[in-house]
Enzyme design. Sequence first.
Site, PDB file in Angstrom:
ATOM      1  N   ASP A  73       0.851  -1.203   0.000  1.00 43.17           N
ATOM      2  CA  ASP A  73       0.000   0.000   0.000  1.00 43.17           C
ATOM      3  C   ASP A  73       0.878   1.241   0.000  1.00 43.17           C
ATOM      4  O   ASP A  73       1.904   1.268   0.671  1.00 43.17           O
ATOM      5  CB  ASP A  73      -0.864   0.037   1.278  1.00 43.17           C
ATOM      6  CG  ASP A  73      -1.839  -1.133   1.330  1.00 43.17           C
ATOM      7  OD1 ASP A  73      -2.185  -1.619   0.227  1.00 43.17           O
ATOM      8  OD2 ASP A  73      -2.192  -1.573   2.429  1.00 43.17           O
ATOM      9  N   ASP A  79       0.214   7.399   8.463  1.00 41.87           N
ATOM     10  CA  ASP A  79       0.675   6.052   8.817  1.00 41.87           C
ATOM     11  C   ASP A  79       2.061   6.119   9.429  1.00 41.87           C
ATOM     12  O   ASP A  79       2.358   5.514  10.464  1.00 41.87           O
ATOM     13  CB  ASP A  79       0.808   5.204   7.532  1.00 41.87           C
ATOM     14  CG  ASP A  79      -0.514   4.617   7.120  1.00 41.87           C
ATOM     15  OD1 ASP A  79      -0.536   3.923   6.088  1.00 41.87           O
ATOM     16  OD2 ASP A  79      -1.513   4.870   7.811  1.00 41.87           O
ATOM     17  N   GLU A 102       3.035  -3.426  10.766  1.00 46.85           N
ATOM     18  CA  GLU A 102       2.728  -3.597   9.349  1.00 46.85           C
ATOM     19  C   GLU A 102       3.636  -2.721   8.508  1.00 46.85           C
ATOM     20  O   GLU A 102       3.953  -3.019   7.373  1.00 46.85           O
ATOM     21  CB  GLU A 102       1.265  -3.231   9.030  1.00 46.85           C
ATOM     22  CG  GLU A 102       0.983  -3.429   7.529  1.00 46.85           C
ATOM     23  CD  GLU A 102      -0.381  -2.972   7.056  1.00 46.85           C
ATOM     24  OE1 GLU A 102      -1.001  -2.141   7.730  1.00 46.85           O
ATOM     25  OE2 GLU A 102      -0.799  -3.483   6.008  1.00 46.85           O
ATOM     26  N   GLU A 103       4.062  -1.596   9.078  1.00 45.10           N
ATOM     27  CA  GLU A 103       4.850  -0.637   8.308  1.00 45.10           C
ATOM     28  C   GLU A 103       6.323  -1.000   8.236  1.00 45.10           C
ATOM     29  O   GLU A 103       7.093  -0.324   7.555  1.00 45.10           O
ATOM     30  CB  GLU A 103       4.701   0.782   8.910  1.00 45.10           C
ATOM     31  CG  GLU A 103       3.280   1.276   9.043  1.00 45.10           C
ATOM     32  CD  GLU A 103       2.506   1.299   7.718  1.00 45.10           C
ATOM     33  OE1 GLU A 103       1.278   1.325   7.764  1.00 45.10           O
ATOM     34  OE2 GLU A 103       3.148   1.253   6.635  1.00 45.10           O
ATOM     35  N   ASP A 124      -0.682  -2.731  13.946  1.00 48.10           N
ATOM     36  CA  ASP A 124      -0.934  -2.052  12.682  1.00 48.10           C
ATOM     37  C   ASP A 124      -1.230  -0.618  13.088  1.00 48.10           C
ATOM     38  O   ASP A 124      -2.296  -0.348  13.627  1.00 48.10           O
ATOM     39  CB  ASP A 124      -2.124  -2.703  11.947  1.00 48.10           C
ATOM     40  CG  ASP A 124      -2.343  -2.075  10.577  1.00 48.10           C
ATOM     41  OD1 ASP A 124      -3.100  -2.661   9.783  1.00 48.10           O
ATOM     42  OD2 ASP A 124      -1.762  -1.004  10.325  1.00 48.10           O
ATOM     43  N   LEU A 126      -2.057   2.226  11.700  1.00 50.59           N
ATOM     44  CA  LEU A 126      -3.219   2.935  11.179  1.00 50.59           C
ATOM     45  C   LEU A 126      -3.900   2.071  10.123  1.00 50.59           C
ATOM     46  O   LEU A 126      -3.727   2.255   8.922  1.00 50.59           O
ATOM     47  CB  LEU A 126      -2.806   4.292  10.609  1.00 50.59           C
ATOM     48  CG  LEU A 126      -3.777   5.442  10.889  1.00 50.59           C
ATOM     49  CD1 LEU A 126      -4.191   5.514  12.348  1.00 50.59           C
ATOM     50  CD2 LEU A 126      -3.183   6.774  10.472  1.00 50.59           C
ATOM     51  N   ASP A 127      -4.705   1.126  10.625  1.00 46.76           N
ATOM     52  CA  ASP A 127      -5.380   0.196   9.725  1.00 46.76           C
ATOM     53  C   ASP A 127      -6.538   0.903   9.017  1.00 46.76           C
ATOM     54  O   ASP A 127      -7.241   1.708   9.614  1.00 46.76           O
ATOM     55  CB  ASP A 127      -5.923  -0.979  10.558  1.00 46.76           C
ATOM     56  CG  ASP A 127      -6.542  -2.030   9.670  1.00 46.76           C
ATOM     57  OD1 ASP A 127      -5.782  -2.798   9.058  1.00 46.76           O
ATOM     58  OD2 ASP A 127      -7.773  -2.043   9.549  1.00 46.76           O
ATOM     59  N   GLU A 288      -3.789  -8.203  12.499  1.00 44.27           N
ATOM     60  CA  GLU A 288      -5.186  -7.876  12.204  1.00 44.27           C
ATOM     61  C   GLU A 288      -6.082  -9.021  12.686  1.00 44.27           C
ATOM     62  O   GLU A 288      -6.890  -8.853  13.585  1.00 44.27           O
ATOM     63  CB  GLU A 288      -5.387  -7.626  10.689  1.00 44.27           C
ATOM     64  CG  GLU A 288      -4.767  -6.309  10.210  1.00 44.27           C
ATOM     65  CD  GLU A 288      -4.929  -6.081   8.708  1.00 44.27           C
ATOM     66  OE1 GLU A 288      -4.582  -6.984   7.919  1.00 44.27           O
ATOM     67  OE2 GLU A 288      -5.413  -4.997   8.318  1.00 44.27           O
TER      68      GLU A 288
HETATM   69  P1  P6P Z   1     -10.629  -3.969   0.557  1.00 43.74           P
HETATM   70  C1  P6P Z   1      -7.594  -1.766   5.079  1.00 43.74           C
HETATM   71  O1  P6P Z   1      -6.698  -1.536   4.002  1.00 43.74           O
HETATM   72  C2  P6P Z   1      -7.662  -3.266   5.313  1.00 43.74           C
HETATM   73  O2  P6P Z   1      -6.401  -3.773   5.647  1.00 43.74           O
HETATM   74  C3  P6P Z   1      -8.672  -3.580   6.414  1.00 43.74           C
HETATM   75  O3  P6P Z   1      -8.752  -2.596   7.378  1.00 43.74           O
HETATM   76  C4  P6P Z   1      -9.981  -3.725   5.645  1.00 43.74           C
HETATM   77  O4  P6P Z   1     -10.869  -4.623   6.271  1.00 43.74           O
HETATM   78  C5  P6P Z   1      -9.518  -4.269   4.275  1.00 43.74           C
HETATM   79  O5  P6P Z   1      -8.135  -3.895   4.130  1.00 43.74           O
HETATM   80  C6  P6P Z   1     -10.322  -3.662   3.144  1.00 43.74           C
HETATM   81  O6  P6P Z   1      -9.844  -4.250   1.944  1.00 43.74           O
HETATM   82  O7  P6P Z   1      -9.981  -4.900  -0.426  1.00 43.74           O
HETATM   83  O8  P6P Z   1     -12.095  -4.327   0.792  1.00 43.74           O
HETATM   84  O9  P6P Z   1     -10.443  -2.513   0.258  1.00 43.74           O
END
Ligand code: P6P
Length: 343
Positions: A73, A79, A102-103, A124, A126-127, A288
């Site tokens: 990403d 983040d 994650e970073e 993580d 900033l998820d 996660e």
């Molecule tokens: P998609 C955010 O990037 C994440 O890691 C989670 O927080 C979220 O549930 C998922 O990815 C969303 O992914 O493919 O639906 O955009």
Amino acid sequence: MSNRQYIPGDETRLMTIQRYIAQEERLHPEATGEFSTLLRNLALAVKIVSREVRRAGLVDILGRAATTNTSGDEVKKLDVFANRMIINALETGGQLCVMASEENESVIPIPEEFPCGKYAMLFDPLDGSSNIEANVTIGTVFSIFRRVSDGCRGTEQDVVQSGVKQVAAGYIMYGSSTIMVFTTGNGVQGFTLDPTIGSFLLSHGNMKIPAHGNIYSVNEGNREMWDEGFRRYIAWLQQEDTESGRPYKARYVGSMVADIHRTLLYGGIFAYPGDRNNPQGKLRLMYEANPMAFLVEQAGGRASDGSKRILEIEPTDVHQRVPVFMGSAHDVTTAEEFMAGKR
Ligand code: P6P
């Protein structure tokens, strides 16, 4: 009940997160206070992250940083800021022997100038960060283990442990309010930040997920790639059958913290299945799926990879992915039955 009535505006009697942590510590006479200090330092770090998240649109720290993270990403500045904040707040205290984020591609050692402790933490920072500029709810997710390696400085062995060995896990959700939800294995507690006094106050005591919900949460844009059993399950949820409460409502934020928080409150199922292009799905096991699975199970729900408990998966890598089906026990079991071809 104390003989003093609560006087509006008098926060001296409310259960702050500090008081809750101290109360929990008293239940463990062998406790050294290290764990309590770790949680308090994390609470401090996320209050700072919360402040910056709320100011993000004002101080132009939005926008694209030059780097990308392990998920590929594009990493936005917030983040990077959140990651740095959490590392800075936790590396000096002497409670941790190692961290993973994650970073960061590899584990984060505790610098030589600081003491090391008996815990290991993954997070993580900033998820849901793809939602930052849309001002959609995002969150921090964390998972804490007791170290297993010898010596002072921890290793990858300390952060790559199966989810059943977590001693604590939780999330901080930066939404209409900032809420810290966590478990230490004694139920799930939620604390809402009162920014006027800078304290997290108990707002969701002993959270329990409904045994059966009527909401499903999944990215339906991936439908064509799903396995046939899961496709049939979602189609079944969409059929009208008032006796079994169908059709379910569809709710999907695309930010796991927001989708799980809603699922804990209202029940139903959150899913990120594997598909023909990504058999292990998108979500990361260690920072996660595992922490959320600990919370959901502590709240009375189920968390499965489609056939077995997420918490019992023996991990091999900090950043490995896993298919995720979690929420109300009844709903997760039904989904598994469809995927196993039993329905
Ligand atoms: P998609 C955010 O990037 C994440 O890691 C989670 O927080 C979220 O549930 C998922 O990815 C969303 O992914 O493919 O639906 O955009």
